[in-house]
Design an enzyme around this catalytic site. Structure first.
Site, PDB file in Angstrom:
ATOM      1  N   HIS A 268       4.290   5.538  -6.770  1.00 19.00           N
ATOM      2  CA  HIS A 268       5.195   6.048  -5.717  1.00 19.00           C
ATOM      3  C   HIS A 268       4.800   7.506  -5.463  1.00 19.00           C
ATOM      4  O   HIS A 268       3.655   7.774  -5.088  1.00 19.00           O
ATOM      5  CB  HIS A 268       6.637   5.863  -6.221  1.00 19.00           C
ATOM      6  CG  HIS A 268       7.719   6.101  -5.215  1.00 19.00           C
ATOM      7  ND1 HIS A 268       7.490   6.234  -3.866  1.00 19.00           N
ATOM      8  CD2 HIS A 268       9.073   6.234  -5.358  1.00 19.00           C
ATOM      9  CE1 HIS A 268       8.641   6.441  -3.244  1.00 19.00           C
ATOM     10  NE2 HIS A 268       9.620   6.447  -4.128  1.00 19.00           N
ATOM     11  N   HIS A 307       0.351   0.063   1.012  1.00 16.02           N
ATOM     12  CA  HIS A 307       1.784   0.338   1.113  1.00 16.02           C
ATOM     13  C   HIS A 307       2.515  -0.984   1.230  1.00 16.02           C
ATOM     14  O   HIS A 307       2.031  -1.913   1.867  1.00 16.02           O
ATOM     15  CB  HIS A 307       2.064   1.206   2.350  1.00 16.02           C
ATOM     16  CG  HIS A 307       3.379   1.901   2.279  1.00 16.02           C
ATOM     17  ND1 HIS A 307       4.550   1.296   2.648  1.00 16.02           N
ATOM     18  CD2 HIS A 307       3.705   3.141   1.843  1.00 16.02           C
ATOM     19  CE1 HIS A 307       5.541   2.146   2.457  1.00 16.02           C
ATOM     20  NE2 HIS A 307       5.067   3.261   1.965  1.00 16.02           N
ATOM     21  N   ASP A 363       0.136   9.816   0.736  1.00 13.02           N
ATOM     22  CA  ASP A 363      -0.356  10.591  -0.400  1.00 13.02           C
ATOM     23  C   ASP A 363      -1.856  10.824  -0.377  1.00 13.02           C
ATOM     24  O   ASP A 363      -2.375  11.571  -1.207  1.00 13.02           O
ATOM     25  CB  ASP A 363       0.008   9.869  -1.711  1.00 13.02           C
ATOM     26  CG  ASP A 363       1.503   9.914  -1.955  1.00 13.02           C
ATOM     27  OD1 ASP A 363       2.081  10.988  -1.764  1.00 13.02           O
ATOM     28  OD2 ASP A 363       2.078   8.877  -2.326  1.00 13.02           O
TER      29      ASP A 363
HETATM   30  N1  ACO Z   1      -6.432  -0.356  -4.203  1.00 16.26           N
HETATM   31  C1  ACO Z   1      -6.998  -1.580  -4.352  1.00 16.26           C
HETATM   32  N2  ACO Z   1      -6.368  -2.735  -4.100  1.00 16.26           N
HETATM   33  C2  ACO Z   1      -5.093  -2.656  -3.700  1.00 16.26           C
HETATM   34  C3  ACO Z   1      -4.428  -1.417  -3.504  1.00 16.26           C
HETATM   35  C4  ACO Z   1      -5.158  -0.239  -3.777  1.00 16.26           C
HETATM   36  N3  ACO Z   1      -4.597   0.946  -3.628  1.00 16.26           N
HETATM   37  N4  ACO Z   1      -3.158  -1.639  -3.091  1.00 16.26           N
HETATM   38  C5  ACO Z   1      -3.026  -2.962  -3.013  1.00 16.26           C
HETATM   39  N5  ACO Z   1      -4.199  -3.585  -3.384  1.00 16.26           N
HETATM   40  C6  ACO Z   1      -4.476  -5.021  -3.380  1.00 16.26           C
HETATM   41  C7  ACO Z   1      -3.837  -5.704  -4.573  1.00 16.26           C
HETATM   42  O1  ACO Z   1      -4.715  -5.767  -5.680  1.00 16.26           O
HETATM   43  C8  ACO Z   1      -3.551  -7.066  -3.992  1.00 16.26           C
HETATM   44  O2  ACO Z   1      -4.747  -7.799  -3.950  1.00 16.26           O
HETATM   45  P1  ACO Z   1      -4.740  -9.377  -4.296  1.00 16.26           P
HETATM   46  O3  ACO Z   1      -3.937 -10.005  -3.188  1.00 16.26           O
HETATM   47  O4  ACO Z   1      -6.175  -9.766  -4.337  1.00 16.26           O
HETATM   48  O5  ACO Z   1      -4.058  -9.503  -5.626  1.00 16.26           O
HETATM   49  C9  ACO Z   1      -3.162  -6.790  -2.538  1.00 16.26           C
HETATM   50  O6  ACO Z   1      -3.855  -5.568  -2.222  1.00 16.26           O
HETATM   51  C10 ACO Z   1      -1.677  -6.608  -2.320  1.00 16.26           C
HETATM   52  O7  ACO Z   1      -1.240  -5.579  -3.205  1.00 16.26           O
HETATM   53  P2  ACO Z   1       0.195  -5.512  -3.881  1.00 16.26           P
HETATM   54  O8  ACO Z   1       0.058  -4.818  -5.195  1.00 16.26           O
HETATM   55  O9  ACO Z   1       0.811  -6.877  -3.866  1.00 16.26           O
HETATM   56  O10 ACO Z   1       0.963  -4.616  -2.844  1.00 16.26           O
HETATM   57  P3  ACO Z   1       2.361  -3.944  -3.099  1.00 16.26           P
HETATM   58  O11 ACO Z   1       3.038  -3.945  -1.793  1.00 16.26           O
HETATM   59  O12 ACO Z   1       3.076  -4.554  -4.244  1.00 16.26           O
HETATM   60  O13 ACO Z   1       1.954  -2.481  -3.580  1.00 16.26           O
HETATM   61  C11 ACO Z   1       1.452  -0.200  -3.570  1.00 16.26           C
HETATM   62  C12 ACO Z   1       2.057  -1.368  -2.781  1.00 16.26           C
HETATM   63  C13 ACO Z   1       2.165  -0.070  -4.933  1.00 16.26           C
HETATM   64  C14 ACO Z   1       1.677   1.093  -2.788  1.00 16.26           C
HETATM   65  C15 ACO Z   1      -0.052  -0.472  -3.779  1.00 16.26           C
HETATM   66  O14 ACO Z   1      -0.696  -0.573  -2.530  1.00 16.26           O
HETATM   67  C16 ACO Z   1      -0.716   0.616  -4.646  1.00 16.26           C
HETATM   68  O15 ACO Z   1      -0.693   0.509  -5.865  1.00 16.26           O
HETATM   69  N6  ACO Z   1      -1.324   1.647  -4.007  1.00 16.26           N
HETATM   70  C17 ACO Z   1      -1.901   2.754  -4.749  1.00 16.26           C
HETATM   71  C18 ACO Z   1      -0.822   3.706  -5.205  1.00 16.26           C
HETATM   72  C19 ACO Z   1      -0.292   4.519  -4.057  1.00 16.26           C
HETATM   73  O16 ACO Z   1      -1.024   5.073  -3.263  1.00 16.26           O
HETATM   74  N7  ACO Z   1       1.052   4.618  -4.005  1.00 16.26           N
HETATM   75  C20 ACO Z   1       1.723   5.447  -3.005  1.00 16.26           C
HETATM   76  C21 ACO Z   1       2.438   4.581  -2.025  1.00 16.26           C
HETATM   77  S1  ACO Z   1       3.193   5.578  -0.801  1.00 16.26           S
HETATM   78  C22 ACO Z   1       4.563   6.187  -1.560  1.00 16.26           C
HETATM   79  O17 ACO Z   1       5.151   5.604  -2.398  1.00 16.26           O
HETATM   80  C23 ACO Z   1       5.002   7.481  -1.177  1.00 16.26           C
END
Ligand code: ACO
Length: 444
Positions: A268, A307, A363
């Site tokens: 987050h 996201h 971010d």
């Molecule tokens: N890098 C690589 N792969 C990713 C990323 C990433 N940053 N984010 C999602 N994916 C992939 C997952 O592995 C998944 O792949 P799969 O379908 O083959 O398993 C798919 O994309 C869907 O991802 P989820 O984890 O189901 O997406 P979710 O909506 O639960 O997660 C989150 C959202 C937590 C923001 C995620 O994208 C992440 O971890 N991003 C990196 C951390 C980040 O930047 N967080 C800040 C968010 S903005 C904020 O909170 C202010």
């Protein structure tokens, strides 16, 4: 059959049910009527991480994740970033309308009059080690604030709610700057109420021996825009935390502290810090392709990408990218920006990211600006928490006044052991057996 209904047939019993559809949703509690017999508890909806559950009705923030649209109280984020100030936006977020001049002046005065903290807050901070993470200090200090205002903190009294709101928005930058100064062993700087909200924060962070601190206008405005962009973001993890914790009727300070704790995590608000650590580790544009391969292989996450709601470019990231260049004109370019740009270029052209609709989020670029302005990396999530305080307070106030809300208490699907009976120690299963060991490890 009513038009706005959903007909569900339970194939276990052959019975049909009509569920009301309102605002594109059904009420989960209506599922409870669907039973196989009178003794049945009724159907639950199972939604881990609440990916398809609306837990409240809200009038604060609108996001269209497919189109990349973000509005506070109906106003597009681009217009607010262009023309508003953080304090005006905070007024909008908290009170629902843009203020006229008199109301803006009164609001600014009221926030500014609450920038000072009790001397004991400094003493409280002294208990932390010099290398304590500033976000850990902030979370604890905000919770501790509840003890300073115990007597006049009645969440059911509108005037008290407003007072705590002003105090929290006013004091957050002071506490944040104190956390930073503590880590360097520098004396705390008193608020300067002649400066703007962000100008005063910069002063409390960076003032040394000068009589009065003059913030660089580019930094003051860039920070103000970043604060506008971070003011609220509907039902994210920390907004959900402030609502869930606040639903037990704890005071605003403890509820906001819980929200800040939620924000701290790297998935987050801690992501801005994680992005800079990732870019530093990559080290050079030449290493970007190998890093992208490791992400695609599932070994890493590309921090600052993806996201839950946006399946398009995060509109905040677009604005932040523009501000970055304004700041770099003053500071010189942060070399990490080239690595970030190369990551974005390759990722947006790669099927792994395109097919999953992963784009830069808020971010991805914010840390590069903060770093160029001289903020240490550990302060980045704190820089997110300061402006998000107005959003948390708006979410909290909406929750506390919503007659449909109750204490947050989700259901579970119990898959554990059926009832069993305590056995004397010598009669228990041998923990060295494979089956028992696996069970123990699974639960840790
Ligand atoms: N890098 C690589 N792969 C990713 C990323 C990433 N940053 N984010 C999602 N994916 C992939 C997952 O592995 C998944 O792949 P799969 O379908 O083959 O398993 C798919 O994309 C869907 O991802 P989820 O984890 O189901 O997406 P979710 O909506 O639960 O997660 C989150 C959202 C937590 C923001 C995620 O994208 C992440 O971890 N991003 C990196 C951390 C980040 O930047 N967080 C800040 C968010 S903005 C904020 O909170 C202010």
């Amino acid at each position: 059959m009513a038009e706005n209904t959903l007909t569900v047939t339970d194939n276990r019993t052959g019975k049909s049910y009509e569920l009301a559809v309102e605002n594109g949703s059904i009420r989960a509690i209506d599922l409870r009527n669907i039973k196989i017999d009178e003794d049945d508890f009724g159907l639950l909806s199972y939604d881990p991480a609440l990916v398809n559950t609306a837990a409240c009705k809200s009038t604060i923030t609108f996001i269209d994740g497919d189109k990349g649209i973000l509005c506070y109280r109906g106003y597009p984020i681009e217009e607010l970033a262009e023309s508003s100030t953080y304090l005006e936006t905070a007024y909008l977020v908290v009170k629902g309308e843009l203020p006229d001049q008199d109301h803006l002046d009164a609001w600014t005065h009221n926030i500014t009059m609450h920038t000072m903290v009790h001397q004991n807050v400094g003493k409280f901070l002294e208990g932390f080690r010099y290398d304590a993470h500033p976000m850990g200090m902030l979370v604890s200090t905000v919770a501790a604030m509840s003890t300073f205002y115990d007597g006049d903190n009645d969440i059911f009294d509108v005037e008290s709610r407003r007072l705590q709101t002003r105090r929290l928005i006013g004091k957050m930058p002071t506490i944040a700057a104190m956390c930073y100064r503590h880590s360097l062993g520098l004396p705390y700087v008193l608020p300067d109420n002649n400066l703007s909200y962000t100008g005063n924060f910069l002063s409390m962070m960076f003032k040394m021996t000068e009589q009065s601190f003059t913030p660089k206008p580019v930094f003051e405005r860039a920070l103000d825009v970043l604060f506008i962009l971070h003011a609220d973001h509907e039902q994210n993890c920390s907004a959900n935390a402030v609502r869930a914790v606040g639903s037990s009727h704890v005071d605003q300070y403890c509820a906001v502290s819980a929200a800040a704790a939620a924000l701290y995590g790297p998935l987050h608000g801690g992501a801005n810090e994680a992005v800079i650590r990732m870019l530093t580790e990559i080290g050079s544009v030449n290493n970007v392709p190998a890093f992208i391969e490791s992400v695609k292989a599932g070994e890493r996450r590309l921090m600052g990408f993806g996201h839950r709601v946006y399946r398009n470019y995060d509109p905040r990231a677009r604005i932040i990218k523009e501000i970055a260049y304004e700041v770099f004109e003053e500071t010189g370019k942060n070399p990490l920006i080239d690595i970030a740009l190369e990551l974005e270029r390759i990722a947006l052209d790669d099927d792994y990211f395109v097919s999953r609709r992963l784009y830069p989020n808020v971010d991805f670029y914010s840390g590069s600006i903060y770093q160029a302005m001289g903020f240490p990396v550990a302060m980045f999530p704190v820089l997110f928490a300061i402006p998000r305080t107005s959003g948390w307070l708006a979410q909290w106030a909406e929750m506390i006044q919503d007659p449909e809300q109750k204490i947050t208490r989700p259901r579970q699907i119990y898959l554990g052991e059926p009832t069993r009976h305590w056995a004397p120690i010598e009669g228990r299963p041998d923990p060295k057996t494979q089956e028992v060991r696996e069970r123990f490890f699974r639960r840790l």
